[in-house]
Every structure is written in C-alpha cells, then in structure tokens.
Design a protein around this motif. Structure first.
Motif, mmCIF file in Angstrom:
data_model
loop_
_atom_site.group_PDB
_atom_site.id
_atom_site.type_symbol
_atom_site.label_atom_id
_atom_site.label_comp_id
_atom_site.label_asym_id
_atom_site.label_seq_id
_atom_site.Cartn_x
_atom_site.Cartn_y
_atom_site.Cartn_z
ATOM 1 N N VAL A 265 8.452 7.027 -18.449
ATOM 2 C CA VAL A 265 7.388 6.132 -17.989
ATOM 3 C C VAL A 265 7.504 5.855 -16.496
ATOM 4 O O VAL A 265 6.511 5.850 -15.768
ATOM 5 C CB VAL A 265 7.426 4.801 -18.777
ATOM 6 C CG1 VAL A 265 6.457 3.789 -18.175
ATOM 7 C CG2 VAL A 265 7.101 5.038 -20.244
ATOM 8 N N ASP A 266 8.729 5.619 -16.013
ATOM 9 C CA ASP A 266 8.955 5.236 -14.627
ATOM 10 C C ASP A 266 9.749 6.309 -13.897
ATOM 11 O O ASP A 266 10.293 7.235 -14.507
ATOM 12 C CB ASP A 266 9.681 3.885 -14.547
ATOM 13 C CG ASP A 266 10.872 3.824 -15.498
ATOM 14 O OD1 ASP A 266 11.187 4.847 -16.142
ATOM 15 O OD2 ASP A 266 11.489 2.752 -15.622
ATOM 16 N N GLN A 267 9.819 6.178 -12.561
ATOM 17 C CA GLN A 267 10.566 7.149 -11.777
ATOM 18 C C GLN A 267 12.034 6.740 -11.699
ATOM 19 O O GLN A 267 12.381 5.565 -11.863
ATOM 20 C CB GLN A 267 9.983 7.271 -10.375
ATOM 21 C CG GLN A 267 10.112 6.040 -9.523
ATOM 22 C CD GLN A 267 9.573 6.220 -8.115
ATOM 23 O OE1 GLN A 267 9.472 5.259 -7.373
ATOM 24 N NE2 GLN A 267 9.224 7.423 -7.735
ATOM 25 N N VAL B 243 1.607 9.552 -26.623
ATOM 26 C CA VAL B 243 2.054 8.171 -26.825
ATOM 27 C C VAL B 243 3.555 8.160 -26.602
ATOM 28 O O VAL B 243 4.283 8.971 -27.194
ATOM 29 C CB VAL B 243 1.725 7.671 -28.242
ATOM 30 C CG1 VAL B 243 2.181 6.224 -28.400
ATOM 31 C CG2 VAL B 243 0.238 7.790 -28.530
ATOM 32 N N ARG B 244 4.024 7.253 -25.731
ATOM 33 C CA ARG B 244 5.448 7.239 -25.367
ATOM 34 C C ARG B 244 6.019 5.833 -25.525
ATOM 35 O O ARG B 244 5.409 4.850 -25.087
ATOM 36 C CB ARG B 244 5.617 7.728 -23.932
ATOM 37 C CG ARG B 244 7.046 7.628 -23.392
ATOM 38 C CD ARG B 244 7.153 8.329 -22.047
ATOM 39 N NE ARG B 244 7.011 9.780 -22.210
ATOM 40 C CZ ARG B 244 6.555 10.593 -21.267
ATOM 41 N NH1 ARG B 244 6.170 10.102 -20.094
ATOM 42 N NH2 ARG B 244 6.472 11.892 -21.484
ATOM 43 N N LEU B 245 7.199 5.766 -26.119
ATOM 44 C CA LEU B 245 7.940 4.509 -26.250
ATOM 45 C C LEU B 245 9.261 4.676 -25.505
ATOM 46 O O LEU B 245 9.980 5.654 -25.730
ATOM 47 C CB LEU B 245 8.188 4.183 -27.721
ATOM 48 C CG LEU B 245 8.910 2.860 -28.014
ATOM 49 C CD1 LEU B 245 8.037 1.669 -27.592
ATOM 50 C CD2 LEU B 245 9.269 2.761 -29.495
ATOM 51 N N GLN B 246 9.577 3.712 -24.635
ATOM 52 C CA GLN B 246 10.790 3.815 -23.810
ATOM 53 C C GLN B 246 11.482 2.466 -23.717
ATOM 54 O O GLN B 246 10.834 1.418 -23.610
ATOM 55 C CB GLN B 246 10.439 4.324 -22.409
ATOM 56 C CG GLN B 246 11.631 4.465 -21.467
ATOM 57 C CD GLN B 246 11.244 5.097 -20.141
ATOM 58 O OE1 GLN B 246 10.485 6.060 -20.088
ATOM 59 N NE2 GLN B 246 11.757 4.548 -19.052
ATOM 60 N N TYR B 247 12.806 2.509 -23.731
ATOM 61 C CA TYR B 247 13.631 1.300 -23.555
ATOM 62 C C TYR B 247 14.471 1.467 -22.298
ATOM 63 O O TYR B 247 15.049 2.540 -22.059
ATOM 64 C CB TYR B 247 14.533 1.103 -24.772
ATOM 65 C CG TYR B 247 15.668 0.132 -24.551
ATOM 66 C CD1 TYR B 247 15.435 -1.239 -24.445
ATOM 67 C CD2 TYR B 247 16.981 0.590 -24.437
ATOM 68 C CE1 TYR B 247 16.482 -2.119 -24.240
ATOM 69 C CE2 TYR B 247 18.034 -0.284 -24.235
ATOM 70 C CZ TYR B 247 17.781 -1.641 -24.138
ATOM 71 O OH TYR B 247 18.814 -2.506 -23.913
ATOM 72 N N SER C 298 17.999 4.876 -20.112
ATOM 73 C CA SER C 298 16.634 4.891 -20.649
ATOM 74 C C SER C 298 16.475 5.957 -21.729
ATOM 75 O O SER C 298 16.318 7.137 -21.425
ATOM 76 C CB SER C 298 15.621 5.163 -19.531
ATOM 77 O OG SER C 298 15.760 4.257 -18.465
ATOM 78 N N PRO C 299 16.508 5.574 -23.011
ATOM 79 C CA PRO C 299 16.086 6.495 -24.066
ATOM 80 C C PRO C 299 14.568 6.438 -24.226
ATOM 81 O O PRO C 299 13.949 5.390 -23.993
ATOM 82 C CB PRO C 299 16.793 5.953 -25.310
ATOM 83 C CG PRO C 299 16.992 4.497 -25.032
ATOM 84 C CD PRO C 299 17.116 4.342 -23.539
ATOM 85 N N THR C 300 13.962 7.553 -24.603
ATOM 86 C CA THR C 300 12.505 7.604 -24.749
ATOM 87 C C THR C 300 12.127 8.526 -25.899
ATOM 88 O O THR C 300 12.885 9.437 -26.272
ATOM 89 C CB THR C 300 11.839 8.082 -23.448
ATOM 90 O OG1 THR C 300 10.420 7.983 -23.567
ATOM 91 C CG2 THR C 300 12.195 9.522 -23.139
ATOM 92 N N PHE C 301 10.941 8.285 -26.453
ATOM 93 C CA PHE C 301 10.415 9.106 -27.535
ATOM 94 C C PHE C 301 8.932 9.311 -27.280
ATOM 95 O O PHE C 301 8.195 8.337 -27.070
ATOM 96 C CB PHE C 301 10.623 8.424 -28.894
ATOM 97 C CG PHE C 301 10.140 9.233 -30.061
ATOM 98 C CD1 PHE C 301 10.952 10.199 -30.639
ATOM 99 C CD2 PHE C 301 8.869 9.033 -30.576
ATOM 100 C CE1 PHE C 301 10.505 10.950 -31.719
ATOM 101 C CE2 PHE C 301 8.420 9.777 -31.662
ATOM 102 C CZ PHE C 301 9.239 10.743 -32.227
ATOM 103 N N THR C 302 8.483 10.563 -27.264
ATOM 104 C CA THR C 302 7.087 10.886 -26.956
ATOM 105 C C THR C 302 6.474 11.697 -28.082
ATOM 106 O O THR C 302 7.069 12.658 -28.564
ATOM 107 C CB THR C 302 6.989 11.691 -25.642
ATOM 108 O OG1 THR C 302 7.652 10.983 -24.588
ATOM 109 C CG2 THR C 302 5.532 11.894 -25.249
ATOM 110 N N SER D 26 14.077 -4.042 -21.288
ATOM 111 C CA SER D 26 12.618 -3.921 -21.286
ATOM 112 C C SER D 26 12.189 -2.778 -22.195
ATOM 113 O O SER D 26 12.900 -1.784 -22.344
ATOM 114 C CB SER D 26 12.079 -3.699 -19.866
ATOM 115 O OG SER D 26 12.652 -2.548 -19.284
ATOM 116 N N ILE D 27 11.034 -2.952 -22.805
ATOM 117 C CA ILE D 27 10.445 -1.937 -23.673
ATOM 118 C C ILE D 27 9.068 -1.593 -23.128
ATOM 119 O O ILE D 27 8.280 -2.482 -22.779
ATOM 120 C CB ILE D 27 10.334 -2.431 -25.130
ATOM 121 C CG1 ILE D 27 11.733 -2.688 -25.708
ATOM 122 C CG2 ILE D 27 9.599 -1.409 -25.989
ATOM 123 C CD1 ILE D 27 11.718 -3.256 -27.107
#
Length: 320
Positions: free
Chosen positions: A64-66, A286-290, A273-277, A303-304
C-alpha cells in the motif's frame, strides 16, 4: 506521435488532506523509438530511474505504501522532475542498460535537493539559488543488468546515484547512492504467471551538505555547518500462491546520524509489513496490509490498511 516518437501523459485527480479536489500532472514526456546505436532519449516530466521502485507508479506497488527509505530520500511523491534522460542498451547477450538523467533541481518532488520541503532535513531557512550551469541541475546515472540463473529464475542488479544542489546554502550539495537486487522464480508449469516467488531489495545512502544557517523555528539561533548522513534499506518477499492471490512481507529500516537539528524525519525507524492481495480480475485488486512501526521516542504504532483499486479500459503491461 509518429514513427520516431511516443508520447505519454499521466494525470491524477485526487483529494488532498483538506478534502479539496485537485488535478496533478504526474508524468508527461516523449520517448524516441528509432535512434541509432541502441540509444534512446526521454524528455519532459517523469519518474526518475533511480533504483527499482521510484520509477514505478503507485498503482503498481506491491504494498500500500512506499518503503521508509524512499520516503526519507525522495519524499512522499517520489523523485520526479523536468528534464531529459539518455539511455544506451548495450549489445550484450543479456540485458544491460546504462542511462543518465539531467533534471531540474527545484520543485516539491525533488525532496533531497532544492525542494522547499527539504528544510525538514536541515532545519534552516531555505536559500534561494539560481540555475547558473549544469552543476545546478540534478544528475542521475544508473546501470542495470539482468540475466537468467536457470530456466525458471531471473536476477536483476542495479546501481544508481543522484548529485545536485540543495537549498541549505549557496554552494551546498546532496549526493544519494543506491543499489538494488531483484530475483524472481516462476514455475515451469506456470498458469497466468502463477505460482511465483520474487525478492526485491534496495539500499540507499545520502550525504547532505548543510551550511551554517538560521534555524527556521528559532530565527535567533544559528545551526553549524555539517554533513548530514542518512541510510536505509528494505527487503520485500512476494509469493504468488495461485492465480489472483499474492502474499507478501516487507521489512524496512532507516536512520540518520546525530546532528544539530533533531529532525523527526531523520530519526531511527523500522517497520514490518505483511500483506495479502486478491485480484478478482486483471482490472481490479483488493489488498489488506498491517504495519508495525517502531519510531525512536514515539514508541510503536499498529495500523491496518485496506486498499481497493480498479482500472477502466486497456492498460499497458508493467516492466519486469
């Protein structure tokens, strides 16, 4: 445009933090298609070819972020500016490309150079500087090479640098150095590009000359002449589990040496940062990131992020 040039234009319509809408010219440039000796010229406004991610549009990021270090070196919008780039594709059996960009050193997207926002780095009042010659531009050389390790594995190596003036004083300069490594494995029986595993890494180092200067927050105080050193890196691993499902993990680290101005922007910081897309189709995701952030003096933040993106119409393929 014609048999000799291609033209590119990227306009962004966005809401700013105050909720007001605005248009932003992200990129607008021409690209030659038929120069001799494997040469190519790009001219206009464009994302600078420094490292692996800075030249990518945000919609093509794997997270999601750089990464922290790119935000620290090039600001939240990345390094992009007006100028020209000359590249040469070497006649080697594998991909090898050398290039150099010459860019305007001013503007909000030239964060480590003559951007007004760079006062967040040195803490002084910005000094107005005229462009008197080539040394007042930002020069960005880069070389990248890629080759196949096996029939299913590819390795890409790159080295970049950026040299130019900053607004701390009338003769002060900034040097940024970077190296990047990208490795990808794709199954010999892949379907729609899956399964795959990719591993992307970048490390950056910056030397920022700060002149003796008036403190921006306390005009009665003067800060000494010094060199500000910053460094950082990130490593991200992506696993394309099966078509349309990708899991990822990124680790970030950035820090700056102690200086007379205690800039929050240069404080030691780490992030995991783990992520799932999930891609419902090639036109949406659709992406979920912590994010677990650890910042010196401020503690840990959790943050989520939930991201949804869709594309209308045809869309060009992203670069490898």
């Amino acid at each position: 445009v014609d048999p000799y040039f291609k033209g590119f234009l990227d306009l962004v319509f966005k809401l700013n933090p105050d909720g007001e809408s605005a248009f932003e010219l992200e990129e607008a440039y021409i690209l030659t298609t038929s120069l001799v000796a494997n040469l190519q010229i790009k001219a206009g406004q464009f994302y600078t070819e420094f490292g692996r991610q800075n030249q990518q549009h945000p919609h093509s990021w794997a997270f999601v972020d750089q990464p922290l270090v790119l935000n620290r070196m090039f600001g939240p919008d990345g390094m992009r500016g007006q100028g020209a780039r000359l590249s040469w594709l070497a006649p080697t059996p594998w991909y090898t490309e050398a290039m150099v960009s010459v860019l305007n050193s001013a503007g909000e997207t030239m964060f480590s150079f003559r951007s007004e926002e760079s006062t967040e780095i040195h803490g002084g009042v910005a000094v107005e500087r005229d462009v008197r010659g080539g040394t007042d531009m930002v020069i960005v050389p880069r070389i990248a090479t890629s080759f196949d390790l096996t029939a299913t594995q590819t390795l890409l190596l790159g080295a970049s640098a950026a040299f130019g003036p900053n607004n701390s004083g009338v003769n002060t300069r900034t040097r940024v150095y970077g190296a990047d490594v990208y490795w990808k494995w794709k199954s010999a029986t892949a379907s729609q590009g899956f399964p795959f595993v990719s591993w992307q890494n970048e490390v950056l180092y910056r030397r920022y000359d700060a002149a003796e200067r008036v403190a921006a927050d306390h005009p009665a105080d003067r800060l000494p002449r010094e060199t500000l050193n910053d460094r950082g890196a990130y490593s991200q691993l992506l696993w394309g589990i099966k078509p349309r499902i990708v899991a990822g993990l990124r680790g970030d680290w950035a820090r700056g040496d102690a200086a007379s101005f205690d800039a929050e922007l240069r404080a030691p910081r780490t992030r995991l940062s783990p992520t799932f897309t999930y891609y419902p189709s090639e036109f949406s995701k659709v992406r979920l990131q912590y994010n677990l952030d650890d910042r010196r003096g401020l503690g840990r933040d959790h943050s989520i992020w939930l991201q949804f993106e869709f594309i209308l119409g045809a869309h060009a393929a992203h670069r490898f």
